[in-house]
Design a protein around this motif. Structure first.
Motif, PDB file in Angstrom:
ATOM      1  N   PHE A 167       1.694  47.924  -2.459  1.00  0.00           N
ATOM      2  CA  PHE A 167       1.009  47.202  -3.529  1.00  0.00           C
ATOM      3  C   PHE A 167       1.300  45.720  -3.362  1.00  0.00           C
ATOM      4  CE2 PHE A 167       0.233  45.410  -7.663  1.00  0.00           C
ATOM      5  CZ  PHE A 167      -0.917  46.064  -8.064  1.00  0.00           C
ATOM      6  N   ASN A 168       0.285  44.931  -3.078  1.00  0.00           N
ATOM      7  CA  ASN A 168       0.459  43.517  -2.744  1.00  0.00           C
ATOM      8  C   ASN A 168      -0.175  42.628  -3.801  1.00  0.00           C
ATOM      9  OD1 ASN A 168       1.634  43.689   0.097  1.00  0.00           O
ATOM     10  ND2 ASN A 168      -0.128  45.057   0.189  1.00  0.00           N
ATOM     11  N   LYS A 169       0.630  41.736  -4.369  1.00  0.00           N
ATOM     12  CA  LYS A 169       0.144  40.786  -5.355  1.00  0.00           C
ATOM     13  C   LYS A 169      -0.108  39.452  -4.662  1.00  0.00           C
ATOM     14  CE  LYS A 169       3.724  41.335  -8.064  1.00  0.00           C
ATOM     15  NZ  LYS A 169       4.568  42.204  -7.336  1.00  0.00           N
ATOM     16  N   ILE A 170      -1.347  38.961  -4.710  1.00  0.00           N
ATOM     17  CA  ILE A 170      -1.700  37.670  -4.127  1.00  0.00           C
ATOM     18  C   ILE A 170      -1.384  36.571  -5.130  1.00  0.00           C
ATOM     19  CG2 ILE A 170      -3.598  36.257  -3.238  1.00  0.00           C
ATOM     20  CD1 ILE A 170      -4.935  38.945  -2.417  1.00  0.00           C
ATOM     21  N   GLU A 171      -1.753  36.802  -6.378  1.00  0.00           N
ATOM     22  CA  GLU A 171      -1.446  35.880  -7.466  1.00  0.00           C
ATOM     23  C   GLU A 171      -1.000  36.729  -8.641  1.00  0.00           C
ATOM     24  OE1 GLU A 171      -3.819  33.030 -10.576  1.00  0.00           O
ATOM     25  OE2 GLU A 171      -4.574  33.118  -8.534  1.00  0.00           O
ATOM     26  N   CYS A 172       0.096  36.309  -9.263  1.00  0.00           N
ATOM     27  CA  CYS A 172       0.610  37.123 -10.370  1.00  0.00           C
ATOM     28  C   CYS A 172       1.367  36.241 -11.347  1.00  0.00           C
ATOM     29  CB  CYS A 172       1.535  38.219  -9.841  1.00  0.00           C
ATOM     30  SG  CYS A 172       2.191  39.275 -11.138  1.00  0.00           S
ATOM     31  N   PHE A 173       1.133  36.483 -12.614  1.00  0.00           N
ATOM     32  CA  PHE A 173       1.867  35.779 -13.654  1.00  0.00           C
ATOM     33  C   PHE A 173       3.351  36.110 -13.604  1.00  0.00           C
ATOM     34  CE2 PHE A 173      -0.023  39.643 -15.280  1.00  0.00           C
ATOM     35  CZ  PHE A 173       1.041  40.304 -15.866  1.00  0.00           C
ATOM     36  N   CYS A 174       3.703  37.188 -12.941  1.00  0.00           N
ATOM     37  CA  CYS A 174       5.114  37.585 -12.854  1.00  0.00           C
ATOM     38  C   CYS A 174       5.905  36.686 -11.905  1.00  0.00           C
ATOM     39  CB  CYS A 174       5.240  39.036 -12.417  1.00  0.00           C
ATOM     40  SG  CYS A 174       4.591  39.374 -10.764  1.00  0.00           S
ATOM     41  N   PHE A 175       5.212  35.846 -11.106  1.00  0.00           N
ATOM     42  CA  PHE A 175       5.921  34.936 -10.212  1.00  0.00           C
ATOM     43  C   PHE A 175       6.555  33.772 -10.964  1.00  0.00           C
ATOM     44  CE2 PHE A 175       2.594  36.160  -6.798  1.00  0.00           C
ATOM     45  CZ  PHE A 175       3.330  37.266  -6.427  1.00  0.00           C
ATOM     46  N   ASN A 176       6.091  33.508 -12.184  1.00  0.00           N
ATOM     47  CA  ASN A 176       6.543  32.340 -12.941  1.00  0.00           C
ATOM     48  C   ASN A 176       6.883  32.713 -14.379  1.00  0.00           C
ATOM     49  OD1 ASN A 176       5.801  30.415 -10.822  1.00  0.00           O
ATOM     50  ND2 ASN A 176       3.710  31.012 -11.323  1.00  0.00           N
ATOM     51  N   HIS A 177       7.643  31.835 -15.025  1.00  0.00           N
ATOM     52  CA  HIS A 177       7.869  31.957 -16.462  1.00  0.00           C
ATOM     53  C   HIS A 177       6.571  31.616 -17.173  1.00  0.00           C
ATOM     54  CE1 HIS A 177      12.470  31.190 -16.050  1.00  0.00           C
ATOM     55  NE2 HIS A 177      12.126  32.397 -15.662  1.00  0.00           N
ATOM     56  N   GLN A 178       6.311  32.268 -18.294  1.00  0.00           N
ATOM     57  CA  GLN A 178       5.092  32.040 -19.059  1.00  0.00           C
ATOM     58  C   GLN A 178       5.446  31.439 -20.416  1.00  0.00           C
ATOM     59  OE1 GLN A 178       2.127  32.443 -17.646  1.00  0.00           O
ATOM     60  NE2 GLN A 178       3.211  33.118 -15.818  1.00  0.00           N
ATOM     61  N   PRO A 179       5.353  30.122 -20.557  1.00  0.00           N
ATOM     62  CA  PRO A 179       5.658  29.498 -21.844  1.00  0.00           C
ATOM     63  C   PRO A 179       4.451  29.546 -22.779  1.00  0.00           C
ATOM     64  CG  PRO A 179       5.221  27.818 -20.204  1.00  0.00           C
ATOM     65  CD  PRO A 179       5.134  29.146 -19.501  1.00  0.00           C
ATOM     66  N   LEU A 180       4.692  29.901 -24.030  1.00  0.00           N
ATOM     67  CA  LEU A 180       3.642  29.880 -25.043  1.00  0.00           C
ATOM     68  C   LEU A 180       4.189  29.237 -26.309  1.00  0.00           C
ATOM     69  CD1 LEU A 180       1.961  33.430 -24.806  1.00  0.00           C
ATOM     70  CD2 LEU A 180       1.100  31.269 -23.917  1.00  0.00           C
ATOM     71  N   ALA A 181       3.425  28.345 -26.891  1.00  0.00           N
ATOM     72  CA  ALA A 181       3.791  27.736 -28.168  1.00  0.00           C
ATOM     73  C   ALA A 181       3.642  28.796 -29.266  1.00  0.00           C
ATOM     74  CB  ALA A 181       2.894  26.540 -28.445  1.00  0.00           C
ATOM     75  N   ALA A 182       4.187  28.525 -30.418  1.00  0.00           N
ATOM     76  CA  ALA A 182       4.084  29.452 -31.547  1.00  0.00           C
ATOM     77  C   ALA A 182       2.616  29.758 -31.832  1.00  0.00           C
ATOM     78  CB  ALA A 182       4.746  28.842 -32.778  1.00  0.00           C
ATOM     79  N   GLY A 183       2.255  31.044 -31.858  1.00  0.00           N
ATOM     80  CA  GLY A 183       0.889  31.470 -32.141  1.00  0.00           C
ATOM     81  C   GLY A 183      -0.079  31.330 -30.984  1.00  0.00           C
ATOM     82  N   GLN A 184       0.329  30.750 -29.875  1.00  0.00           N
ATOM     83  CA  GLN A 184      -0.566  30.547 -28.729  1.00  0.00           C
ATOM     84  C   GLN A 184      -0.815  31.866 -28.008  1.00  0.00           C
ATOM     85  OE1 GLN A 184       0.967  27.911 -25.702  1.00  0.00           O
ATOM     86  NE2 GLN A 184      -1.002  27.710 -24.687  1.00  0.00           N
TER      87      GLN A 184
END
Length: 192
Positions: free
Chosen positions: A122-139
Motif C-alpha cells: 500500500f503506497n501513499k503518494i500524498e497523505c495528511f499523515c505525513f504532517n501535523h494538521q493544525p486547526l483553529a477552534a471550530g475550523q
C-alpha cells in the motif's frame, strides 16, 4: 558501607540504567521489525511515486476507517468508506476533519493496514499523515490521500483496510505559549 551492600547498590544502579536503555531502544527496534516483516500493518511515512503499470485483470477493495484517540476533540471521518482499485491505479480520497475544541489544536494521524502483510504493497503518494494538521477552534478541513496498491500484491489478498488513528499533538501550553500565540501559529501553517 559494607562490601556486600555496595555490590547490591551497584547491581541495582546498573539494572536501572540497562532497563532505561532497553526501553529507549524499543521504539526504533519495533520500527525496524515492522519494516522487515510488515507485521502490524505499519506503513511507510515517506511519499512514494506512482506505479507505472496497472493490473486491470483484478480489482482490490480498499476500506477506510478512522479512529479518534479519546482525548482528541475532533470529528474525523473518511468521505468514502471503500473504493475498488486495480493494482497500480492511483486513487484520491479525502477525510473530513473538524476541531470541536474551544482553542486551536494540532492533530496527527497514524496509519495502519490490515492484513499486515499488505502494508508493504500500500503506497501513499500524498497523505495528511505525513504532517501535523493544525486547526483553529471550530475550523474544518478536507485532508487528501493519494495512493495506489502495488501490482505485486499477492493475488489472494482481495481486501485491504487502511485505518487512521488521530492523536492530539498540540504542545502543552506553558506561560511562554499563550492560546492566542498557538491560534496565530495554526493560521500561519498551510494545510495539505
Amino acid at each position: 558501607m559494607e562490601p556486600q551492600s555496595r555490590r547490591s547498590v551497584i547491581a541495582l544502579v546498573f539494572a536501572a540504567v540497562a532497563m532505561f536503555g532497553f526501553a529507549f531502544a524499543l521504539v526504533p527496534l519495533y520500527d525496524v521489525f515492522c519494516d522487515l516483516t510488515g507485521i502490524n500493518g505499519k506503513t511507510a511515512t515517506t511519499p512514494t511515486t506512482a506505479s507505472d503499470k496497472i493490473d486491470r485483470s483484478r480489482t482490490v477493495t480498499v476500506e477506510f476507517v478512522a479512529y479518534i484517540n479519546p482525548d482528541v476533540k475532533w470529528q474525523f471521518t473518511p468521505q468514502v468508506t471503500q473504493v475498488d482499485v486495480h493494482p497500480g491505479e492511483t486513487k484520491i480520497i479525502k477525510y473530513d476533519a473538524k476541531n470541536l475544541h474551544h482553542q486551536a489544536s494540532i492533530g496527527q494521524a497514524v496509519p495502519s493496514v490490515t492484513p499486515g502483510i499488505a502494508a508493504q504493497y500500500f503506497n501513499k503518494i500524498e497523505c495528511f499523515c505525513f504532517n501535523h494538521q493544525p486547526l483553529a477552534a471550530g475550523q474544518q478541513a478536507e485532508l487528501p490521500l493519494v495512493f495506489y496498491v502495488d501490482p505485486d500484491l499477492p493475488r489472494d489478498i482481495k481486501v485491504l483496510t487502511l485505518a487512521y488513528t488521530l492523536y492530539d499533538v498540540t504542545p502543552d501550553l506553558t506561560p511562554l505559549t499563550q492560546p492566542d500565540e498557538l491560534d496565530n501559529e495554526v493560521k500561519n501553517v498551510e494545510l495539505l
